[in-house]
Design a protein around this motif. Structure first.
Motif, short mmCIF file in Angstrom:
data_model
loop_
_atom_site.label_atom_id
_atom_site.label_comp_id
_atom_site.label_asym_id
_atom_site.label_seq_id
_atom_site.Cartn_x
_atom_site.Cartn_y
_atom_site.Cartn_z
N GLY A 31 0.76 -1.31 0.02
CA GLY A 31 -0.06 -0.07 0.02
C GLY A 31 0.86 1.11 -0.15
O GLY A 31 0.50 2.14 -0.76
N VAL A 35 1.12 4.20 -2.91
CA VAL A 35 1.11 5.69 -2.51
C VAL A 35 2.11 6.52 -3.20
O VAL A 35 2.09 7.63 -3.68
N VAL A 65 -5.63 6.04 -4.93
CA VAL A 65 -6.71 5.29 -4.47
C VAL A 65 -6.91 3.89 -4.34
O VAL A 65 -7.14 3.09 -3.30
N ALA A 67 -4.29 2.23 -3.43
CA ALA A 67 -3.54 1.96 -2.13
C ALA A 67 -4.18 1.73 -0.95
O ALA A 67 -3.65 1.14 0.00
N LEU A 68 -5.59 2.18 -1.05
CA LEU A 68 -6.30 2.24 0.18
C LEU A 68 -6.80 0.72 0.26
O LEU A 68 -6.96 0.23 1.62
N LEU A 69 -6.94 -0.18 -0.61
CA LEU A 69 -7.32 -1.54 -0.41
C LEU A 69 -6.36 -2.24 0.45
O LEU A 69 -6.80 -2.95 1.47
N LEU A 71 -3.83 -1.10 2.35
CA LEU A 71 -3.89 -0.63 3.55
C LEU A 71 -4.93 -0.65 4.60
O LEU A 71 -4.47 -1.18 5.71
N PHE A 72 -6.27 -0.52 4.05
CA PHE A 72 -7.22 -1.23 5.09
C PHE A 72 -7.13 -2.77 5.44
O PHE A 72 -7.42 -3.00 6.41
N ARG A 75 -4.66 -3.08 8.18
CA ARG A 75 -5.32 -2.64 9.37
C ARG A 75 -6.29 -3.64 9.86
O ARG A 75 -6.07 -4.13 11.06
N THR A 91 -5.45 -8.34 -3.31
CA THR A 91 -4.40 -7.30 -3.47
C THR A 91 -3.19 -8.10 -4.23
O THR A 91 -2.62 -7.80 -5.12
#
Length: 149
Positions: A31, A35, A65, A67-69, A71-72, A75, A91
């Motif tokens: 991620g 970014v 955008v 990168a959100l997948l 990163l979430f 988390r 991913t």
């Protein structure tokens, strides 16, 4: 709510298996790489002289955008959320064709393709590991909470 009122479960108090932590770190790394790549393309598109400025800006925004997948997912894996394995696997599956295309290039992209392929395969191995599945509370197909004999 005070600390005495917060219910403690195995999920919140148990130790996270190293495999889950490593998978989360690899997803977060991907991620962050997206970014950085997206911002780099965006900056070059806005300040440089690209062939098509609109395409460069769109590509940069798309990478940020996307990168959100991971990163979430990272988390969620760190929090031991069962939903997080799906986006993490998606991913990695999306990264494999990108790695293949980088490996087909005749340039400095080949080391990037090797690194991306290694990270994607390692992440997939970590994500489908039975220990990871148990830690995330994912049951196999046809498994129910109660076993009948």
């Amino acid at each position: 709510m005070s600390s005495e009122q917060i219910p403690t479960t195995e999920e919140t108090t148990g130790l996270r298996p190293r495999r889950v932590t490593y998978a989360a770190l690899l997803a977060a790394l991907e991620g962050l790489a997206l970014v950085v790549g997206g911002v780099w393309i965006l900056v070059l598109g806005l300040t440089g002289h690209p062939d098509d400025r609109q395409q460069a800006v769109t590509g940069g925004i798309t990478l940020v955008v996307l990168a959100l997948l991971p990163l979430f997912a990272a988390r969620g894996l760190l929090a031991l959320r069962s939903w997080s394995r799906g986006p993490a696997v998606i991913t990695q599956l999306m990264a494999l064709p990108v790695a293949y295309n980088l490996l087909q290039a005749d340039s400095m992209a080949i080391p990037g393709g090797i690194a991306l392929a290694a990270v994607a395969v390692a992440s997939l191995v970590l994500l489908v590991n039975p220990e990871t599945t148990r830690a995330l509370g994912i049951r196999g197909p046809g498994s129910t909470g109660n076993q009948e004999k």
